[in-house]
Design a protein around this motif. Structure first.
Motif, mmCIF file in Angstrom:
data_model
loop_
_atom_site.group_PDB
_atom_site.id
_atom_site.type_symbol
_atom_site.label_atom_id
_atom_site.label_comp_id
_atom_site.label_asym_id
_atom_site.label_seq_id
_atom_site.Cartn_x
_atom_site.Cartn_y
_atom_site.Cartn_z
ATOM 1 N N ALA A 156 0.828 -1.208 0.000
ATOM 2 C CA ALA A 156 0.000 0.000 0.000
ATOM 3 C C ALA A 156 0.863 1.258 0.000
ATOM 4 C CB ALA A 156 -0.924 -0.013 1.219
ATOM 5 N N VAL A 163 -0.714 4.969 -1.047
ATOM 6 C CA VAL A 163 -1.956 5.007 -0.289
ATOM 7 C C VAL A 163 -1.774 5.941 0.908
ATOM 8 C CG1 VAL A 163 -3.579 3.603 1.052
ATOM 9 C CG2 VAL A 163 -2.585 2.699 -1.046
ATOM 10 N N GLU A 196 -3.296 7.081 6.815
ATOM 11 C CA GLU A 196 -4.423 6.633 7.636
ATOM 12 C C GLU A 196 -5.008 5.326 7.101
ATOM 13 O OE1 GLU A 196 -4.073 9.565 6.376
ATOM 14 O OE2 GLU A 196 -3.734 10.887 8.107
ATOM 15 N N THR A 197 -5.038 5.197 5.779
ATOM 16 C CA THR A 197 -5.539 3.948 5.192
ATOM 17 C C THR A 197 -4.557 2.804 5.415
ATOM 18 O OG1 THR A 197 -6.598 5.298 3.486
ATOM 19 C CG2 THR A 197 -6.498 2.937 3.103
ATOM 20 N N ILE A 203 -5.253 1.071 8.645
ATOM 21 C CA ILE A 203 -6.380 0.139 8.536
ATOM 22 C C ILE A 203 -5.941 -1.148 7.826
ATOM 23 C CG2 ILE A 203 -8.703 -0.159 7.602
ATOM 24 C CD1 ILE A 203 -9.089 2.846 7.860
ATOM 25 N N ILE A 204 -5.122 -1.005 6.789
ATOM 26 C CA ILE A 204 -4.639 -2.186 6.060
ATOM 27 C C ILE A 204 -3.775 -3.060 6.964
ATOM 28 C CG2 ILE A 204 -3.162 -2.912 4.139
ATOM 29 C CD1 ILE A 204 -4.137 -0.499 2.593
#
Length: 266
Positions: A158, A163, A166-167, A170-171
């Motif tokens: 990611a 990416v 913050e994402t 989550i990943i």
């Protein structure tokens, strides 16, 4: 062949020493005094320490598991240690991903990595660590499906695709959950293996007792477990730990007389 037999005997002893050490720890552990200390501490309101009888039952379960591990055949014991090593490697992969994501959040840089040398160094280090973990897991489990152990590489992928940070957090959590589900699936698919193993072992023990008697069974277990060598190694390990504990807690070096007294009393 003699060297191979000696190596197998040494491996047999080394794999069974932790079981005896666990039995020794359980024997020395006073559950009642432990819970009295918990009641006087801040952990008294923790739900894990509210059920004393559950802990007592787990204490006895620990005895049973230690005895089972002590008497397992060597091939099953080696396989169990390999599973435990794989779990440690997966935990190491999770730690690498978590440290990488934390360092990226602290840097707050979301641009291309090749424009920031520090970001590129962090990515390269994490990628090499994850590749080593995945390779070791596939070698230990003797499988070519390396993707089964590569879930923790998703945050790196990611980040390579730019990416947002913050994402990526989550990943990383998704990768941890996915790995946990893989472990639970493996445990669930092998849930009846200990029962079938215990059932076959009990059947063999009954056959041996009916044909040869209890004395032959005792001699067979004595030779299989190499009991004198096993306890000698166990006592040597305990002696080394006590010596290390003695010297690590002293500020001044011990004299020759104190050393001699220490070796004689241990």
């Amino acid at each position: 062949m003699a060297a191979k037999e000696k190596m197998e005997a040494m491996l047999n002893v080394a794999l069974r020493v932790p079981s005896i050490m666990l039995l020794d720890v359980l024997y020395r552990w006073d559950v009642s005094s432990f819970f009295q200390q918990i009641q006087r501490s801040s952990l008294n309101h923790n739900p894990l320490f509210q059920y004393k009888y559950l802990a007592l039952n787990m204490h006895y379960v620990g005895y049973i598991l230690s005895v089972v591990l002590l008497t397992l055949p060597r091939q099953y014991l080696v396989q169990l240690y390999l599973y435990f090593l794989t779990a440690l490697l997966l935990y190491a992969g999770h730690q690498i991903s978590r440290d990488y994501v934390r360092s990226e959040l602290e840097s707050a840089y979301e641009g291309p990595m090749y424009l920031e040398p520090l970001s590129m160094n962090r990515f390269t280090t994490a990628l090499i660590g994850q590749l080593v973990v995945c390779t070791l897991c596939s070698c230990v489990m003797k499988t070519k499906q390396i993707w089964l152990f590569s879930a923790h590489m998703l945050p790196l992928l990611a980040r390579l695709c730019l990416v947002p940070l913050e994402t990526i957090v989550i990943i990383n959590k998704f990768a941890m959950i996915f790995t946990g589900l893989e472990v639970l699936y493996f445990l669930g698919s092998n849930l009846l293996v200990p029962y079938n193993l215990a059932k076959s072992a009990y059947r063999e023990l009954v056959q041996v007792v009916e044909v040869y008697g209890l004395l032959a069974l005792g001699m067979s277990l004595w030779n299989q477990l190499v009991v004198p060598v096993l306890f000698m190694v166990f006592w040597l390990v305990l002696f080394a730990l006590q010596i290390y504990s003695y010297f690590s807690t002293r500020d001044q070096p011990a004299s020759r007389e104190r050393l001699l007294f220490l070796f004689l009393t241990r």
